[in-house]
Scaffold this motif. Sequence first.
Motif, mmCIF file in Angstrom:
data_model
loop_
_atom_site.group_PDB
_atom_site.id
_atom_site.type_symbol
_atom_site.label_atom_id
_atom_site.label_comp_id
_atom_site.label_asym_id
_atom_site.label_seq_id
_atom_site.Cartn_x
_atom_site.Cartn_y
_atom_site.Cartn_z
ATOM 1 N N UNK A 23 0.848 -1.200 0.000
ATOM 2 C CA UNK A 23 0.000 0.000 0.000
ATOM 3 C C UNK A 23 0.880 1.245 0.000
ATOM 4 N N UNK A 24 0.601 2.151 -0.919
ATOM 5 C CA UNK A 24 1.400 3.388 -1.004
ATOM 6 C C UNK A 24 0.873 4.414 0.013
ATOM 7 N N UNK A 25 1.691 5.414 0.359
ATOM 8 C CA UNK A 25 1.208 6.453 1.270
ATOM 9 C C UNK A 25 -0.081 7.111 0.772
ATOM 10 N N UNK A 26 -0.173 7.300 -0.530
ATOM 11 C CA UNK A 26 -1.377 7.931 -1.087
ATOM 12 C C UNK A 26 -2.593 7.027 -0.877
ATOM 13 N N UNK A 27 -2.409 5.721 -1.013
ATOM 14 C CA UNK A 27 -3.524 4.790 -0.824
ATOM 15 C C UNK A 27 -3.938 4.756 0.642
ATOM 16 N N UNK A 28 -2.955 4.805 1.538
ATOM 17 C CA UNK A 28 -3.268 4.826 2.976
ATOM 18 C C UNK A 28 -4.025 6.113 3.306
ATOM 19 N N UNK A 29 -3.573 7.203 2.713
ATOM 20 C CA UNK A 29 -4.244 8.497 2.940
ATOM 21 C C UNK A 29 -5.696 8.428 2.467
ATOM 22 N N UNK A 30 -5.908 7.760 1.337
ATOM 23 C CA UNK A 30 -7.260 7.621 0.774
ATOM 24 C C UNK A 30 -8.168 6.910 1.780
ATOM 25 N N UNK A 31 -7.636 5.891 2.426
ATOM 26 C CA UNK A 31 -8.430 5.148 3.413
ATOM 27 C C UNK A 31 -8.705 6.029 4.635
ATOM 28 N N UNK A 32 -7.671 6.741 5.092
ATOM 29 C CA UNK A 32 -7.857 7.638 6.244
ATOM 30 C C UNK A 32 -8.952 8.655 5.935
ATOM 31 N N UNK A 33 -8.850 9.263 4.775
ATOM 32 C CA UNK A 33 -9.827 10.293 4.393
ATOM 33 C C UNK A 33 -11.229 9.717 4.324
ATOM 34 N N UNK A 34 -11.326 8.508 3.766
ATOM 35 C CA UNK A 34 -12.636 7.866 3.625
ATOM 36 C C UNK A 34 -13.232 7.575 4.999
ATOM 37 N N UNK A 35 -12.384 7.116 5.944
ATOM 38 C CA UNK A 35 -12.909 6.823 7.290
ATOM 39 C C UNK A 35 -13.371 8.117 7.947
ATOM 40 N N UNK A 36 -12.582 9.149 7.810
ATOM 41 C CA UNK A 36 -12.895 10.426 8.464
ATOM 42 C C UNK A 36 -14.126 11.093 7.874
ATOM 43 N N UNK A 37 -14.542 10.645 6.695
ATOM 44 C CA UNK A 37 -15.759 11.200 6.070
ATOM 45 C C UNK A 37 -17.016 10.530 6.617
ATOM 46 N N UNK A 38 -16.853 9.398 7.303
ATOM 47 C CA UNK A 38 -18.030 8.635 7.729
ATOM 48 C C UNK A 38 -18.939 9.380 8.703
ATOM 49 N N UNK A 39 -18.395 10.117 9.689
ATOM 50 C CA UNK A 39 -19.312 10.797 10.619
ATOM 51 C C UNK A 39 -20.297 11.738 9.926
ATOM 52 N N UNK A 40 -19.883 12.329 8.804
ATOM 53 C CA UNK A 40 -20.779 13.254 8.105
ATOM 54 C C UNK A 40 -21.872 12.481 7.352
ATOM 55 N N UNK A 41 -21.628 11.181 7.151
ATOM 56 C CA UNK A 41 -22.591 10.385 6.385
ATOM 57 C C UNK A 41 -23.447 9.491 7.271
ATOM 58 N N UNK A 42 -22.954 9.171 8.464
ATOM 59 C CA UNK A 42 -23.660 8.245 9.346
ATOM 60 C C UNK A 42 -23.818 8.921 10.701
#
Lengths: 109, 109
Positions: A23-42
Amino acid sequence: SPEKTASKKMLRHVVLFKFKDSATPAQVKEVETAFLALPSKIKEIKSLEWGTNNSPEGLAQGFTHVFFVTFDDEAGREVYLPHPDHKAFGKVLGPYLDKVLVVDYWTQE
Amino acid sequence: SPEKTASKKMLRHVVLFKFKDSATPAQVKEVETAFLALPSKIKEIKSLEWGTNNSPEGLAQGFTHVFFVTFDDEAGREVYLPHPDHKAFGKVLGPYLDKVLVVDYWTQE
């Protein structure tokens, strides 16, 4: 932040990720960002705190990421787990994930 | 409770225990009580929250106990880890412990 009123018990959902070596740093960042977006959706997510492991004890078993989620109760968790946005997050995470560990607990102080 | 002022970063210390199958409920209780006594003995512990796993996901890898410790900073952790009372706790825990996992992280919100 996991603000907790002194009296109110909260349900914590502790998620640990170990990413694949590929996993590249950019891919890890993508996952972090996606997780951090969850509170706004759920809305059942009452708070979310996260960080990357810096323990000097060498007991992390390769886990690097900690996401500390708070629900009011089990009903909140029951909405979260099958929620389409949570499932969508799982698809973002999947290709990069080596190991996941999840423990939930009721705060007891 | 892990009260966290909005702006102030805190250092979290997340400890998971899996006890030996041979550990009795009384022995597990002894360990819980000993851990919960640490904040009164080690002032660098700013808050302590704990609970036992109730996740329906089956991803806990046998870990049953979560202790969520908060320090102000790494200096607090550096006092805690070698502290005689922490070492004494380790002696109480040792005979009953099957697995331990520790991840620490700076809160990032």
